[in-house]
Design a protein around this motif. Structure first.
Motif, mmCIF file in Angstrom:
data_model
loop_
_atom_site.group_PDB
_atom_site.id
_atom_site.type_symbol
_atom_site.label_atom_id
_atom_site.label_comp_id
_atom_site.label_asym_id
_atom_site.label_seq_id
_atom_site.Cartn_x
_atom_site.Cartn_y
_atom_site.Cartn_z
ATOM 1 N N GLN A 109 0.857 -1.184 0.013
ATOM 2 C CA GLN A 109 -0.187 0.052 0.036
ATOM 3 C C GLN A 109 0.917 1.189 0.026
ATOM 4 O OE1 GLN A 109 -2.312 -0.778 3.341
ATOM 5 N NE2 GLN A 109 -4.128 -1.906 2.160
ATOM 6 N N ASN A 110 1.943 1.010 0.666
ATOM 7 C CA ASN A 110 2.777 2.597 0.790
ATOM 8 C C ASN A 110 3.353 2.759 -0.670
ATOM 9 O OD1 ASN A 110 2.440 3.049 3.435
ATOM 10 N ND2 ASN A 110 4.159 1.753 4.051
ATOM 11 N N GLN A 111 3.861 1.464 -1.356
ATOM 12 C CA GLN A 111 4.578 1.592 -2.627
ATOM 13 C C GLN A 111 3.356 2.215 -3.675
ATOM 14 O OE1 GLN A 111 6.015 -2.149 -4.174
ATOM 15 N NE2 GLN A 111 7.033 -2.489 -2.384
ATOM 16 N N LEU A 112 2.033 1.927 -3.475
ATOM 17 C CA LEU A 112 1.020 2.295 -4.398
ATOM 18 C C LEU A 112 0.789 3.946 -4.010
ATOM 19 C CD1 LEU A 112 -1.876 -0.181 -4.161
ATOM 20 C CD2 LEU A 112 -0.608 0.695 -6.131
ATOM 21 N N ARG A 113 0.793 4.486 -2.817
ATOM 22 C CA ARG A 113 1.036 5.677 -2.544
ATOM 23 C C ARG A 113 2.205 6.471 -3.119
ATOM 24 N NH1 ARG A 113 0.313 3.949 2.627
ATOM 25 N NH2 ARG A 113 -1.856 3.316 3.061
ATOM 26 N N GLU A 114 3.294 5.986 -2.875
ATOM 27 C CA GLU A 114 4.518 6.572 -3.434
ATOM 28 C C GLU A 114 4.491 6.850 -4.838
ATOM 29 O OE1 GLU A 114 7.688 4.064 -2.248
ATOM 30 O OE2 GLU A 114 7.495 4.466 -0.070
ATOM 31 N N ARG A 115 3.700 5.697 -5.762
ATOM 32 C CA ARG A 115 3.613 5.903 -7.121
ATOM 33 C C ARG A 115 2.469 6.657 -7.519
ATOM 34 N NH1 ARG A 115 4.817 -0.254 -9.543
ATOM 35 N NH2 ARG A 115 6.873 -0.590 -8.424
ATOM 36 N N GLY A 116 1.603 6.999 -6.733
ATOM 37 C CA GLY A 116 0.394 7.986 -6.827
ATOM 38 C C GLY A 116 -0.537 7.266 -7.569
ATOM 39 N N ILE A 117 -0.720 6.230 -7.087
ATOM 40 C CA ILE A 117 -1.799 5.285 -7.697
ATOM 41 C C ILE A 117 -2.661 4.964 -6.870
ATOM 42 C CG2 ILE A 117 -2.403 2.764 -8.712
ATOM 43 C CD1 ILE A 117 0.510 2.710 -9.447
#
Length: 130
Positions: A122-130
């Motif tokens: 979920q953090n990776q998704l936020r970082e990518r702006g997805i």
């Protein structure tokens, strides 16, 4: 030994008071008759002995009920944990697909480990702006 159950019980009721528990056990060789002989024997004892016998039976029933409750609770907890792990694996699978990652086996991981992986994804998704 009498083969017909009806005849066996009829014989038991006619002759039980003249036989000992051991004689009944030998003649009938059946747990139901042995238990019936023990109950009959207990009913013929003084009130104090019957009370002690009934208290032991109650304690045994209570213990069986406690054990069954514990087994039922453990089963329910296990089912709930299994469902939670399955849901977490499903969410992780979806997150990995969204991120374009490769699927990995998650079957051997604990719920805590799955939760950590899910939060990281979920953090990776936020970082990518997805």
């Amino acid at each position: 030994m009498i083969a017909d159950p009806v005849e066996a019980w009829a014989y038991f009721f006619r002759q039980a008071d003249a036989m000992t528990t051991d004689e009944i056990q030998q003649r009938f060789n059946c747990p139901a008759f042995t238990e019936a002989a023990q109950v009959l024997d207990m009913t013929q004892r003084p009130q104090q002995h019957r009370s002690q016998y009934e208290q032991r039976l109650k304690a045994q029933r209570d213990e069986r009920a406690r054990m069954q409750y514990a087994v039922d609770q453990a089963r329910l907890e296990g089912e709930a944990l299994g469902e939670a792990r399955a849901e977490a694996r499903g969410r992780i699978s979806i997150l990995r697909k969204i991120l374009g990652g490769e699927p990995e086996s998650l079957d051997s991981l604990s719920l805590e480990q799955l939760t950590v992986i899910e939060k990281e994804l979920q953090n990776q998704l936020r970082e990518r702006g997805i």
